[in-house]
Write an enzyme that holds these catalytic residues in place. Structure first.
Site, PDB file in Angstrom:
ATOM      1  N   GLY A 218      44.427  48.140  42.865  1.00 29.85           N
ATOM      2  CA  GLY A 218      45.158  47.003  43.664  1.00 29.85           C
ATOM      3  C   GLY A 218      44.635  46.375  45.176  1.00 29.85           C
ATOM      4  O   GLY A 218      45.327  45.931  45.912  1.00 29.85           O
ATOM      5  N   GLU A 259      40.294  52.664  40.050  1.00 30.15           N
ATOM      6  CA  GLU A 259      39.848  51.726  39.119  1.00 30.15           C
ATOM      7  C   GLU A 259      39.643  50.346  39.574  1.00 30.15           C
ATOM      8  O   GLU A 259      40.698  49.667  39.171  1.00 30.15           O
ATOM      9  CB  GLU A 259      40.639  52.120  37.789  1.00 30.15           C
ATOM     10  N   PRO A 260      38.817  50.043  40.521  1.00 29.08           N
ATOM     11  CA  PRO A 260      39.111  48.717  41.292  1.00 29.08           C
ATOM     12  C   PRO A 260      38.334  47.598  40.084  1.00 29.08           C
ATOM     13  O   PRO A 260      37.301  47.941  39.297  1.00 29.08           O
ATOM     14  CB  PRO A 260      38.324  48.882  42.317  1.00 29.08           C
ATOM     15  N   GLY A 261      39.093  46.371  39.859  1.00 24.18           N
ATOM     16  CA  GLY A 261      38.262  45.336  39.176  1.00 24.18           C
ATOM     17  C   GLY A 261      37.836  44.295  40.332  1.00 24.18           C
ATOM     18  O   GLY A 261      36.818  44.126  40.649  1.00 24.18           O
ATOM     19  N   ARG A 298      43.036  30.618  36.654  1.00 28.23           N
ATOM     20  CA  ARG A 298      43.634  31.341  37.791  1.00 28.23           C
ATOM     21  C   ARG A 298      44.474  30.618  38.633  1.00 28.23           C
ATOM     22  O   ARG A 298      45.713  30.973  39.256  1.00 28.23           O
ATOM     23  CB  ARG A 298      42.716  32.260  38.662  1.00 28.23           C
ATOM     24  N   TYR A 302      48.338  31.831  38.309  1.00 24.67           N
ATOM     25  CA  TYR A 302      48.755  32.693  39.488  1.00 24.67           C
ATOM     26  C   TYR A 302      48.809  31.961  40.690  1.00 24.67           C
ATOM     27  O   TYR A 302      49.082  32.366  41.685  1.00 24.67           O
ATOM     28  CB  TYR A 302      47.616  33.765  39.739  1.00 24.67           C
ATOM     29  N   CYS A 328      43.379  17.758  28.421  1.00 24.72           N
ATOM     30  CA  CYS A 328      44.522  17.157  28.287  1.00 24.72           C
ATOM     31  C   CYS A 328      45.689  17.800  28.438  1.00 24.72           C
ATOM     32  O   CYS A 328      46.446  18.225  27.661  1.00 24.72           O
ATOM     33  CB  CYS A 328      44.635  16.307  26.895  1.00 24.72           C
ATOM     34  N   TYR A 356      38.636  38.143  36.461  1.00 22.92           N
ATOM     35  CA  TYR A 356      39.579  37.493  35.876  1.00 22.92           C
ATOM     36  C   TYR A 356      39.429  35.969  35.788  1.00 22.92           C
ATOM     37  O   TYR A 356      40.219  35.353  35.542  1.00 22.92           O
ATOM     38  CB  TYR A 356      41.076  37.844  36.436  1.00 22.92           C
TER      39      TYR A 356
END
Ligand SMILES: *Cc1c(COP(=O)(O)O)cnc(C)c1O
Length: 401
Positions: A218, A259-261, A298, A302, A328, A356
């Site tokens: 996070g 566990e970072p992404g 994204r 988001y 389209c 992501y």
């Protein structure tokens, strides 16, 4: 990477293309590790779902990273990248018992996030130690799309169900070797995270055989200049001290896991597109690029604001543009954004395109998913070919009508 480097990637591999800068990934990994240097045992498990290209996994493995996985396919991908099973943690949500059993069969650390499966797994395999995912019911970050620790969240076993957990563990004689939380993306407030950690420490005291505590992820990364970013150094300082004190209370040197992404790969990525058309309407100037939410969703999913740079004309006079795609569907990357004058044929670079982005790409409008390039030690390496028409029709079964 310089603008020239980026332009050379488009020249060599065409657009649209994703480029990842290996040295940025390395720097982020070291920065996180360094923030926790006062803790004896630290383990970083990279969240594979952020960017799952095997070459990226190999790069992270070479730095000493383990892998955090959410599907059996990600587990296999991590193994394919040469990661040892004991360095892989499987943290699925809502998958079948069969999938969990397969992962356990491959020797990876299992993390269970519901009481039903905890009981079933413990009954069937009391000899396999498992980690449990706790929901501490703490909201980290303000966006309900991406905060997963709050009361209505589907993730984790509620902290209020601790008596049930303990009953299951006693009845089955299973071993809990780890305890985990993942409160969601975007830690804005370190104190909120530390507060959640206290809840985790308290629940940890219920288990005698822990080896690690996993604080999930996070970490917030900046998307543009002036953005709030998790102060990793301050966070590391505070949590390390608290963690070391906890280990004393617990009576054992535990491993502190993350566990970072996004933190590791977001800023390393650029998405390069070509401008097909400049379209002036009565109120707006549109720059239409050879991509859409099929490649880069994204901003639409988001509302993420990614920087956009015109790397073909960086000194051009700044004007306002709405940057949109070619599918389209309404696929607006940015509204009324100030960008150096864009001409048809220019190359635009989107920032923060490491996490992501490619992993959420699709074939919508029957377009090919883009190529991926790893920029490593001053050289471009193609790490995924652009798809072809054959890829798109490969699994279709034409019926004779
Ligand atoms: C997605 C995910 C992560 C990574 O989150 P980031 O915000 O990319 O750091 C970590 N742990 C779990 C369980 C996840 O599902």
């Amino acid at each position: 990477m310089t603008r020239q480097d980026l332009l050379s990637v488009v020249q060599d591999f065409e657009s649209p293309v994703y480029v990842y800068n290996a040295s940025k990934i390395e720097a982020q990994y070291k920065r996180l590790n360094n923030a926790f240097k006062k803790v004896k045992k630290v383990k970083i498990h990279y969240a594979v779902k952020a960017l799952s290209n095997i070459s990226v996994l190999k790069l992270l493995r070479s730095l000493g990273s383990g892998m955090d996985t959410v599907s059996i396919q990600e587990v296999r991908m991590a193994l394919e990248a040469g990661v040892a099973p004991e360095d892989i943690i499987f943290t699925p949500n809502g998958v079948s018992m069969e999938e969990i059993e397969r992962a356990a069969g491959l020797g990876v650390q299992i993390n269970i996030d519901n009481l039903s499966f905890l009981e079933q797994f413990g009954t069937k395999y009391p000899e396999i130690p498992v980690c449990i995912r706790i929901n501490p019911h703490v909201m980290a970050g303000g966006n309900t799309n991406i905060s997963v620790g709050h009361i209505d969240s589907k993730f984790g076993i509620s902290i209020h169900q601790m008596p049930h957990i303990k009953r299951i563990v006693e009845n089955t004689n299973m071993t809990i070797n780890g305890i985990h939380m993942h409160t969601g993306s975007d830690i804005l407030d370190i104190d909120v995270f530390l507060y959640a950690s206290e809840i985790l420490f308290r629940s940890a005291m219920h288990f005698d055989n822990l080896e690690f505590i996993d604080f999930g992820s996070g970490f917030k990364v900046p998307y543009k200049e002036g953005d709030i970013e998790t102060n990793i150094e301050e966070f590391g300082e505070k949590l390390s001290e608290r963690f070391n004190a906890f280990c004393k209370t617990y009576g054992k040197e535990l491993t502190l896991a993350f566990e970072p992404g996004k933190f590791l790969v977001s800023e390393a990525g650029k998405f390069l597109v070509n401008v097909n058309v400049i379209k002036q309407t009565t109120s707006t100037v549109f720059a239409q690029v050879d991509s859409g939410f099929n490649h880069f969703i994204r901003p639409m999913l988001y509302g993420s604001q990614h920087t956009i740079e015109n790397i073909s004309n960086p000194k051009g006079r700044e004007r306002f543009y709405s940057v949109v795609g070619y599918i389209c569907e309404t696929d607006t990357f940015a509204n009324n954004r100030r960008i150096a004058e864009i001409r048809e044929g220019d190359v635009l670079a989107f920032g923060n395109a490491g996490a992501y982005c490619f992993t959420m790409a699709s074939n919508y409008n029957s377009r090919y998913r883009p190529a991926e390039v790893l920029w490593h030690k001053g050289k471009a390496h193609l790490i995924r070919k652009r798809e072809t028409f054959e890829d798109i029709i490969r699994n279709q079964v034409p019926v004779e009508l």
